[in-house]
Design a protein around this motif. Structure first.
Motif, PDB file in Angstrom:
ATOM      1  N   ASN A 214       0.826  -1.214   0.000  1.00  0.00           N
ATOM      2  CA  ASN A 214       0.000   0.000   0.000  1.00  0.00           C
ATOM      3  C   ASN A 214       0.859   1.262   0.000  1.00  0.00           C
ATOM      4  N   GLU A 215       2.082   1.188   0.535  1.00  0.00           N
ATOM      5  CA  GLU A 215       2.983   2.339   0.472  1.00  0.00           C
ATOM      6  C   GLU A 215       3.503   2.534  -0.948  1.00  0.00           C
ATOM      7  N   LYS A 216       3.772   1.438  -1.628  1.00  0.00           N
ATOM      8  CA  LYS A 216       4.172   1.543  -3.041  1.00  0.00           C
ATOM      9  C   LYS A 216       3.045   2.177  -3.857  1.00  0.00           C
ATOM     10  N   LYS A 217       1.822   1.781  -3.549  1.00  0.00           N
ATOM     11  CA  LYS A 217       0.673   2.338  -4.246  1.00  0.00           C
ATOM     12  C   LYS A 217       0.543   3.820  -3.953  1.00  0.00           C
ATOM     13  N   TRP A 218       0.761   4.197  -2.674  1.00  0.00           N
ATOM     14  CA  TRP A 218       0.689   5.614  -2.299  1.00  0.00           C
ATOM     15  C   TRP A 218       1.713   6.422  -3.088  1.00  0.00           C
ATOM     16  N   GLN A 219       2.915   5.888  -3.243  1.00  0.00           N
ATOM     17  CA  GLN A 219       3.943   6.619  -3.965  1.00  0.00           C
ATOM     18  C   GLN A 219       3.657   6.695  -5.461  1.00  0.00           C
ATOM     19  N   GLN A 220       2.794   5.812  -5.940  1.00  0.00           N
ATOM     20  CA  GLN A 220       2.348   5.937  -7.330  1.00  0.00           C
ATOM     21  C   GLN A 220       1.337   7.062  -7.494  1.00  0.00           C
TER      22      GLN A 220
ATOM     23  N   THR B  55      -0.425   2.137   9.684  1.00  0.00           N
ATOM     24  CA  THR B  55       0.294   1.638   8.517  1.00  0.00           C
ATOM     25  C   THR B  55       0.113   0.126   8.427  1.00  0.00           C
ATOM     26  N   ALA B  56       0.652  -0.456   7.372  1.00  0.00           N
ATOM     27  CA  ALA B  56       0.556  -1.910   7.187  1.00  0.00           C
ATOM     28  C   ALA B  56       1.459  -2.669   8.148  1.00  0.00           C
ATOM     29  N   ILE B  57       2.342  -1.944   8.839  1.00  0.00           N
ATOM     30  CA  ILE B  57       3.229  -2.577   9.818  1.00  0.00           C
ATOM     31  C   ILE B  57       2.600  -2.422  11.196  1.00  0.00           C
ATOM     32  N   PRO B  58       2.179  -3.515  11.838  1.00  0.00           N
ATOM     33  CA  PRO B  58       1.557  -3.403  13.171  1.00  0.00           C
ATOM     34  C   PRO B  58       2.467  -2.653  14.143  1.00  0.00           C
ATOM     35  N   GLY B  59       1.865  -1.773  14.922  1.00  0.00           N
ATOM     36  CA  GLY B  59       2.621  -1.011  15.907  1.00  0.00           C
ATOM     37  C   GLY B  59       3.238   0.260  15.379  1.00  0.00           C
ATOM     38  N   LEU B  60       3.193   0.492  14.057  1.00  0.00           N
ATOM     39  CA  LEU B  60       3.781   1.694  13.456  1.00  0.00           C
ATOM     40  C   LEU B  60       2.691   2.606  12.911  1.00  0.00           C
ATOM     41  N   TYR B  61       2.784   3.879  13.251  1.00  0.00           N
ATOM     42  CA  TYR B  61       1.836   4.890  12.804  1.00  0.00           C
ATOM     43  C   TYR B  61       2.622   6.034  12.159  1.00  0.00           C
TER      44      TYR B  61
END
Length: 497
Positions: A303-309, A459-465
């Motif tokens: 989803n971060e790759k998609k965001w950067q697109q 974010t897609a990484i649990p525990g990271l915002y």
């Protein structure tokens, strides 16, 4: 600190609001700041008796009415306050084709001023800006917290069903969609492009209507208010409140790695090798820095790759911090100005010049008999790479004097009255603010559906915002404060506070 509930990377306003909101709820919070003072682009520096704002001086969110004055609310949550000085005019525009216009704090007066230039568009002007007022009234009727928290959304919907339905209508639309619905005059449409560009760094077609409604209306409601002592006081007061609430901030603590275990964010590592572990990790860095520098780029979530697109880095800025004799500025000069001579160059490097003169509101920021002029104009870091020291300094001087020559048109005698000049480039912003390429934040690569593509805090990484201008609702101090409120609310629910 033991048993840290949340570690916040960076002390920009978004990170500090997250930290103070959590600390006010009883969480143990640690903020790690790479520089010597807090605030990031809302910081300050001092030279020869001048106190300069690092970034813009046009501040929303310091009013005292409604729910949208988020900076005031953030300060109040940790029992601190900030004196502010009301600015009677948001911007004095100096635009092509003789379009010289002041955006008055009084809504009706602003509409009258604009209609005087475009009398044939009187109805369209009122319909467009009234549409923005509708957006603002929806936002201003509810507490602005995390849109990722279902119980909050349900509660707000039952309390304010019409306002919620109203916002749903505007969420997928951009300001240009409405402007072109009501207005036909090409020059007036370009003016509305500039109205959006001056804070979103994109024209109206790519500026979400939610954001436009907030900015175009709050300037007449809560108003633009300058913090006494400079913009850096906001961050300083938030830190004071954080520490009162039991939180901690550590300076010269550059985070180089977000630590993960079994795919979950569990801590951070500093440049000196020191490790801190926490239950939740919050990155106030840009998403480019977060997912390509602090985490292994090869493991970037899809989803971060998609965001950067969908989004790209906005330009950085060439900044001129100027000290001038007070005789340079005639009586009646406004605090904020925007200068553009050619509509076609609005988004180009050195096209639009943004000007703030905060000493017109707070004279104590400069020595007696002098004023501060902060002028900045878009620039990309690629134009400043691969230069020798002498080439870099020469390029800075040439660019600075091009801007000063243009400012002479609205402030005659500026050159002769110059007392101090310091020039910053995108490299300066990257170095001191720790932002990828010195960018101001993300902008759409193409026209998107309003705010629907802007990510929230989880974010897609649990525990990271993530928090700040890379998250909903985007750039600007009040916007990143909103992001901070939302992030803290989501984390507090996740931690059971």
């Amino acid at each position: 600190m033991q048993d840290i509930d949340a570690i916040v990377i960076g002390s920009g306003i978004g990170g500090l609001v997250t930290a103070t909101q959590l600390a006010a709820k009883g969480a143990k919070v640690l903020v790690l700041e790479r520089y010597l003072i807090p605030g990031g682009s809302a910081g300050y520096f001092e030279r020869q008796g001048y106190r300069f704002d690092v970034g813009a001086s046009m501040i929303f969110g310091l009013g005292h009415k409604g729910t949208t004055n988020l900076l005031t609310r953030a300060l109040s949550a940790v029992n601190v306050s900030q004196e502010a000085i009301a600015d009677p005019v948001q911007i004095h525009y100096h635009l092509p084709q003789g379009l010289d216009l002041k955006v008055d704090r009084v809504y009706e007066k602003f509409l009258q001023n604009l209609t005087a230039h475009f009398p044939h568009e009187e109805q369209g002007i009122r319909r467009f800006y009234d549409e923005c007022q509708k957006v603002f009234k929806c936002l201003n009727s509810m507490d602005l917290l995390s849109l990722e928290e279902p119980r909050y959304l349900l509660r707000v919907f039952f309390q304010h069903p019409l306002a919620c339905l109203g916002l749903v209508k505007y969420l997928p639309q951009n300001a240009g969609d409405f402007a072109r619905r009501y207005i036909k005059d090409p020059q007036l449409l370009k003016f509305i492009d500039m109205e959006c560009y001056c804070w979103s760094v994109v024209p109206s077609d790519m500026t979400p209507m939610i954001n436009a409604g907030m900015v175009f209306s709050d300037r007449h409601y809560g108003g633009v208010n300058y913090p006494k002592g400079g913009v850096g006081q906001i961050a300083q007061k938030l830190v004071e409140g954080l520490e009162k609430a039991g939180g901690k901030i550590q300076y010269q603590a550059r985070v180089t790695k977000i630590l993960t275990e079994q795919g979950k964010a569990v801590g951070v590592q500093l440049a000196n090798g020191q490790v801190y572990r926490g239950k939740r990790i919050v990155s106030n860095a840009t998403r480019w820095d977060t997912f390509a520098q602090l985490l292994p780029v090869e493991r970037m979530p899809d989803n971060e790759k998609k965001w950067q697109q969908n989004y790209q880095k906005s330009p950085s800025f060439l900044s001129l911090h100027i000290g001038v004799k007070e005789s340079v500025l005639p009586a009646g000069t406004e605090c904020h100005h925007i200068l553009l001579e050619n509509w076609e160059k609005m988004t180009a490097a050195e096209g639009t010049v943004f000007v703030s003169i905060p000493t017109l509101l707070d004279p104590d920021l400069a020595p007696t008999g002098y004023h501060i002029i902060h002028a900045f104009t878009p620039h990309w870091i690629d134009d400043w790479q691969k230069l020798s020291v002498s080439e870099y300094e020469a390029k800075k001087e040439e660019a600075a004097w091009r801007v000063i020559d243009r400012l002479e048109k609205i402030f005659p005698g500026l050159d002769a009255g110059l007392d101090y000049l310091e020039v910053g480039t995108p490299r300066t912003h990257r170095r001191f603010l720790g932002r990828e390429d010195g960018t101001y934040g993300p902008i759409p690569r193409r026209k998107l559906w309003g705010l629907l593509k802007m990510p929230f805090n989880r974010t897609a990484i649990p525990g990271l915002y993530c928090v700040g201008d890379s998250t909903f609702p985007g750039q600007g101090l009040n916007a990143v404060a909103f992001s901070g409120f939302a992030c803290a609310h989501r984390i507090a629910v996740d931690l059971g506070f």
